[in-house]
Design a protein around this motif. Structure first.
Motif, PDB file in Angstrom:
ATOM      1  N   THR A  86       0.691  -1.303   0.073  1.00  0.00           N
ATOM      2  CA  THR A  86       0.051   0.003  -0.088  1.00  0.00           C
ATOM      3  C   THR A  86       0.694   1.090  -0.093  1.00  0.00           C
ATOM      4  OG1 THR A  86      -1.616  -1.188   1.295  1.00  0.00           O
ATOM      5  CG2 THR A  86      -1.752   1.358   1.221  1.00  0.00           C
ATOM      6  N   THR A  87       0.671   2.210  -1.040  1.00  0.00           N
ATOM      7  CA  THR A  87       1.324   3.460  -1.381  1.00  0.00           C
ATOM      8  C   THR A  87       0.591   4.436  -1.138  1.00  0.00           C
ATOM      9  OG1 THR A  87       1.577   3.289  -3.562  1.00  0.00           O
ATOM     10  CG2 THR A  87       3.255   2.152  -2.447  1.00  0.00           C
ATOM     11  N   PRO A  88       0.797   5.756  -0.690  1.00  0.00           N
ATOM     12  CA  PRO A  88       0.197   6.883  -0.929  1.00  0.00           C
ATOM     13  C   PRO A  88       0.072   7.294  -2.232  1.00  0.00           C
ATOM     14  CG  PRO A  88       2.005   7.123   1.094  1.00  0.00           C
ATOM     15  CD  PRO A  88       2.307   5.966   0.272  1.00  0.00           C
ATOM     16  N   SER A  91       2.825   9.199  -3.698  1.00  0.00           N
ATOM     17  CA  SER A  91       4.444   8.872  -3.371  1.00  0.00           C
ATOM     18  C   SER A  91       4.987   8.009  -4.889  1.00  0.00           C
ATOM     19  CB  SER A  91       4.399   7.686  -2.526  1.00  0.00           C
ATOM     20  OG  SER A  91       3.783   6.256  -2.808  1.00  0.00           O
ATOM     21  N   LYS A 233      -6.957   8.091  -3.556  1.00  0.00           N
ATOM     22  CA  LYS A 233      -6.598   7.382  -2.023  1.00  0.00           C
ATOM     23  C   LYS A 233      -5.141   6.774  -2.242  1.00  0.00           C
ATOM     24  CE  LYS A 233     -11.118   7.958  -0.481  1.00  0.00           C
ATOM     25  NZ  LYS A 233     -12.128   7.419   0.408  1.00  0.00           N
ATOM     26  N   ASP A 234      -5.034   5.932  -1.071  1.00  0.00           N
ATOM     27  CA  ASP A 234      -3.619   5.266  -1.275  1.00  0.00           C
ATOM     28  C   ASP A 234      -4.043   4.119  -2.272  1.00  0.00           C
ATOM     29  OD1 ASP A 234      -2.816   6.539   0.932  1.00  0.00           O
ATOM     30  OD2 ASP A 234      -3.282   5.023   2.663  1.00  0.00           O
ATOM     31  N   GLN A 235      -2.919   3.680  -2.919  1.00  0.00           N
ATOM     32  CA  GLN A 235      -3.087   2.755  -3.892  1.00  0.00           C
ATOM     33  C   GLN A 235      -2.290   1.039  -3.599  1.00  0.00           C
ATOM     34  OE1 GLN A 235      -3.789   2.929  -7.640  1.00  0.00           O
ATOM     35  NE2 GLN A 235      -3.620   0.558  -7.249  1.00  0.00           N
ATOM     36  N   GLN A 236      -3.080   0.272  -3.799  1.00  0.00           N
ATOM     37  CA  GLN A 236      -2.620  -1.129  -3.358  1.00  0.00           C
ATOM     38  C   GLN A 236      -1.983  -1.578  -4.701  1.00  0.00           C
ATOM     39  OE1 GLN A 236      -5.891  -3.375  -1.863  1.00  0.00           O
ATOM     40  NE2 GLN A 236      -5.610  -2.357   0.258  1.00  0.00           N
TER      41      GLN A 236
END
Length: 416
Positions: A86-88, A91, A233-236
């Motif tokens: 999981t990354t912002p 980022s 939102k946060d990326q998986q």
């Protein structure tokens, strides 16, 4: 005139034998001799047969357990993500280049996963809803589609592929509507908290041959992103590895180096594979005990051999044989018996593994109709079994050999 010359092959054998150390030569002669005490020969044969059966059983059981573990790994971890990173949203993605630079990673793809409730006209149950891109599906998932087509699924909006067990539980088939409800994407209303929900159309049935079929549902990544309002939102990211069991190590390294949130397959199925590993270890231990009992039968045979050969031992020591050489004589005898049993048992085990399913079919035995035992023969495991059997044999010969060394020639030859 009699021709005293020997055939060339006999001469070569005699030449090789004459070049062997005397302790090794005598030990091999003792191990090959069948004259003298018949009971000693019987005990020796019994111990060799025990090592043979133990090593053969350990080889067969280990190969079958390896096969079952491999099938579980293929069928479960072929669908469940090996790593989920999981990354912002804003980022940098330089961690992907570092992972792909190694040989352990097959692919890294956008991914989304959420727990949900799925409702059909007759049933309601919990599922694990995955959002995927069809051009980057794991190879096993592509092959596991039982009904439907991935290309049709990709072109269909709000289509879903259900596991076979889940479809049977919901009593739905391709083309039927099902309703998904996601509590984490709900909203407050005058009636209270209402989960976000959406009708999906069943576009395919997936069969992995495992319990995953009862809890997995796959939809388009774009559809699930819209349903969760996850854009921005946060990326998986789904990381697929060549060796799924390397996920804990690789995930720990990635989390430590980049500070990202990393989850591996152990969160969902770690207990299952831990139980399989424990079962393998216990089966290995129990069967190795059979080899140990057979190996320590060599102690009885060698002790009786030492007692029977006391006069010869005394003569050898009188002629100048050192304690080390005498120890080697009986060590060679015991180890040669253990080696014969272990090698023949390993060869027989491999041959039986090779033909195990035809043999079971010939005997009318089967796990289930149309199902064969999975067999995975691993060379390093066979070598480990051989080395374990030889190590137990080496431990068994120590006491009789030391007893032979302790014999006093004067006490034995006094009355001769």
């Amino acid at each position: 005139m009699i021709d005293a010359t020997l055939p060339s092959n006999v001469g070569i054998v005699l030449n090789i034998r004459m070049q062997l150390p005397v302790s090794l030569l005598i030990g091999l002669r003792y191990s090959q001799s069948r004259k003298g005490n018949a009971f000693i020969s019987f005990i020796t044969l019994f111990s060799v047969a025990g090592i043979f059966l133990g090593v053969m059983a350990l080889t067969i059981v280990s190969s079958v357990m390896n096969g079952f573990e491999g099938e579980l790994k293929k069928r479960i971890l072929g669908v469940i993500p090996h790593l989920v990173v999981t990354t912002p949203a804003d980022s940098p993605q330089d961690w992907q280049q570092r992972l792909m630079a190694g040989s352990a990673v097959l692919q890294i793809n956008p991914f989304l996963q959420a727990e949900a409730l799925v409702q059909s006209p007759r049933q309601l149950t919990a599922v694990l809803l995955q959002g995927v891109t069809t051009d980057a599906l794991p190879a096993f998932m592509q092959q596991a589609l039982l009904v439907g087509d991935w290309q049709d699924f990709a072109s269909q909006r709000y289509g879903v592929v259900l596991g076979r067990g889940l479809a049977e539980q919901l009593e739905v088939s391709v083309g039927d509507p099902v309703r998904f409800m996601l509590p984490q994407a709900g909203s407050y209303t005058p009636m209270g908290w209402v989960p976000r929900q959406r009708l999906f159309t069943v576009a395919g049935i997936l069969e992995t041959g495992s319990d995953v079929d009862k809890l997995i549902a796959v939809t388009s990544l774009d559809d699930l992103t819209r349903l969760l309002s996850a854009a921005g939102k946060d990326q998986q990211w789904r990381v697929t590895l060549k060796e799924p069991f390397a996920a804990p190590t690789l995930g720990g390294q990635l989390a430590a180096e980049s500070g990202l949130k990393v989850q591996d397959w152990r969160q969902s199925h770690g207990k299952l594979f831990a139980a399989v590993a424990m079962e393998k270890a216990m089966m290995w231990l129990m069967l190795l005990l059979i080899v140990a009992v057979a190996a320590f039968n060599i102690v009885s045979a060698l002790v009786m051999m030492v007692t029977d050969k006391q006069a010869e031992i005394a003569i050898l020591k009188t002629l100048g044989m050192t304690d080390r050489q005498l120890f080697t004589v009986f060590a060679v005898q015991g180890i040669s018996n253990g080696l014969a049993g272990a090698v023949s048992g390993a060869v027989a085990g491999v041959l039986l593994c090779w033909q195990l399913n035809p043999i079971l079919h010939m005997l009318g035995l089967s796990v289930a109709p149309g199902v064969e035992l999975p067999i995975d023969i691993q060379l390093e495991q066979i070598l480990l079994i051989l080395l374990s059997a030889l190590a137990l044999t080496l431990m068994a010969v120590w006491y009789p050999a030391k007893r032979a060394v302790a014999i006093n020639p004067a006490d034995i030859l006094r009355d001769e």
